[in-house]
Design an enzyme around this catalytic site. Sequence first.
Site, PDB file in Angstrom:
ATOM      1  N   ASP A   1     -14.119  32.738  -5.880  1.00 38.88           N
ATOM      2  CA  ASP A   1     -12.706  33.082  -6.011  1.00 38.88           C
ATOM      3  C   ASP A   1     -12.368  34.368  -5.256  1.00 38.88           C
ATOM      4  O   ASP A   1     -11.366  34.437  -4.547  1.00 38.88           O
ATOM      5  CB  ASP A   1     -12.331  33.210  -7.489  1.00 38.88           C
ATOM      6  CG  ASP A   1     -13.391  33.960  -8.284  1.00 38.88           C
ATOM      7  OD1 ASP A   1     -14.255  34.624  -7.666  1.00 38.88           O
ATOM      8  OD2 ASP A   1     -13.358  33.886  -9.526  1.00 38.88           O
TER       9      ASP A   1
ATOM     10  N   ASP B   1      -9.787  27.470 -15.842  1.00 42.39           N
ATOM     11  CA  ASP B   1     -11.121  27.169 -16.344  1.00 42.39           C
ATOM     12  C   ASP B   1     -11.008  26.388 -17.648  1.00 42.39           C
ATOM     13  O   ASP B   1      -9.928  26.299 -18.252  1.00 42.39           O
ATOM     14  CB  ASP B   1     -11.914  28.457 -16.561  1.00 42.39           C
ATOM     15  CG  ASP B   1     -12.456  29.008 -15.246  1.00 42.39           C
ATOM     16  OD1 ASP B   1     -12.390  28.286 -14.230  1.00 42.39           O
ATOM     17  OD2 ASP B   1     -12.926  30.166 -15.232  1.00 42.39           O
TER      18      ASP B   1
ATOM     19  N   ASP C   1     -11.712  26.845 -20.697  1.00 42.64           N
ATOM     20  CA  ASP C   1     -11.286  27.461 -21.955  1.00 42.64           C
ATOM     21  C   ASP C   1      -9.903  28.103 -21.859  1.00 42.64           C
ATOM     22  O   ASP C   1      -9.482  28.774 -22.807  1.00 42.64           O
ATOM     23  CB  ASP C   1     -12.303  28.525 -22.385  1.00 42.64           C
ATOM     24  CG  ASP C   1     -12.464  29.621 -21.343  1.00 42.64           C
ATOM     25  OD1 ASP C   1     -12.780  29.299 -20.186  1.00 42.64           O
ATOM     26  OD2 ASP C   1     -12.270  30.808 -21.687  1.00 42.64           O
TER      27      ASP C   1
ATOM     28  N   ASP D   1     -18.329  18.305 -13.790  1.00 41.04           N
ATOM     29  CA  ASP D   1     -19.690  18.269 -13.252  1.00 41.04           C
ATOM     30  C   ASP D   1     -20.734  18.172 -14.354  1.00 41.04           C
ATOM     31  O   ASP D   1     -21.906  18.507 -14.146  1.00 41.04           O
ATOM     32  CB  ASP D   1     -19.959  19.522 -12.413  1.00 41.04           C
ATOM     33  CG  ASP D   1     -19.399  19.402 -11.005  1.00 41.04           C
ATOM     34  OD1 ASP D   1     -18.834  18.343 -10.689  1.00 41.04           O
ATOM     35  OD2 ASP D   1     -19.510  20.370 -10.234  1.00 41.04           O
TER      36      ASP D   1
END
Length: 556
Positions: A306, A212, A214, A153
């Site tokens: 989540d 994610d 990282d 995004d």
Amino acid sequence: MRRLGLLGAAAAAASGSRSPATMPPSSVMRAAWQAVRWSVVVPTLQLAVYVCAAMSLMLFLERLYMAAVITGLWLRRRRRKQRSRRRRLADEQQRMMLDDDDDLEAGDDDHCCPMVLVQIPMFNEGQVYRLSIGAACGMSWPSDKLVIQVLDDSTNPAIRELVEVECARWAGKGVRIRYENRSNRNGYKAGAMREGLKKHYARECEFVAIFDADFQPDSDFLRRTVPLLRRDPGVALVQARWRYVNADDCILTRIQEMSLNYHFAVEQEVGSACHAFFGFNGTAGVWRAAALADAGGWKERTTVEDMDLAVRASLRGWRFVYVGDLVVRNELPSTFKAYRYQQHRWSCGPANLFRKVLPEILRSDQVSLGKKLHLLYAFFFVRKVVAHLVTFLFYCVVIPACVLVQGDVRLPKYVAMYVPALITLLNAACTPRSCHLLIFWILFENVMSMHRSKAAVIGLLEASRANEWVVTDKLGSGKAAPVVARKKKQQVLRSRCCSTRREMHVLELAMGACLLYCAVYDIVFFGRDHYYLYLLLQSAAAFIVGFGYVGATAPS
């Protein structure tokens, strides 16, 4: 007797023998203050002390319960290890004879492996996008049964181009990787993953792994998680633990490690073992696609999409499994600004979700009364609301206020010292290597409680910042880099921290000034209970944070 005497003096001065017109102005003000003090201030503070005592005991009993469960789990696993050790010698010869057959079966299993979709949502992740994409593409799984989906995004055209080029590079190596970019950020992370699941190739996948930007899973991640889902069709989620590649960068990351280690080693473990439920961490987990769809899919009604998904799936009767010995590397936010935004989202989102799912939990007929009680009382009320409010109200408001009224409020020692000390020791036991930071960790958590409690109230009231979403900045200081290069990068970051003007934080400075005033007031006028010792330390911690001496300075 002293209190009765003051009350009598105040009443006499207020009504009294002399006319207010003939009394000096200072006497009138003193009499009015005494009347307000004994009729309003002292009773209110005493009530606040009792409320904080009740909340502290609630938090302590919850921590004590989880400590007892963890101890029982540890003893049970120890007995299992002893039994398996006894059987190991007897089974070694048989295993050696069956090695060749096992290799053939593993090859057959590759043909029977289910389709897995790996989703990697990211937003302007110029520092870490290569780490997550490379780790996901390097996982050991049949190439025709694995699809990597990069949900970018990013609004920065340069970063978007870099991510797309990286995906094309892995596609050239034969990896099934898809780059997906939206023209808008509707729904933020939840919206991106919901749109990703609508793709035609995603509908063929039985399981969905989420990382994610990282996060760096090991090559055997799917080999260790997917079998748990296939073995039990009632399991919706398998969650792995986090391991922090930059925990030693600064004191801020060490403090985060202490807090998160307790969350994973105790809260997640107890939730999995006793209730088959815990809050999904949003990453480093594998979902059953059918369970995800049955729960209603991703929704953006809160900033903790989540946790929202986990609660809805649990109310539909699905169970969760936590694998504590499976770790996924990731990076902690090393700047205080990034950490503060993250904590606002992590504190505001659960409180806001609690407000919205309360009717759903009460109406649900697919979960037991015990699980409803666990969700409402332990998971949401105690951990997501009480834990934040009691820390700020008691240590940053009630104790300083009690000092200002000079001992007229009864403050039990078990509330001020014994219960908090036991709670702190239970938290610190999960990270013994950082025990020397325990005092500063307590003081820093008290400072952060100001932001967390404010965020929790915003979430409960659904105020203006309830849906604020700020992506946590990461610097890409992972252990994937060579040791020498990593040390040089840390030296560069430290030099930038020293040469760059640090950002000042007004709220923390104001908090430090108020606590310092209360400490001096206690030294000069009271000081019998030595609260000034705590107030001096707490004000020093607030000033350290306020002047920007916690965490690294983000490089430009």
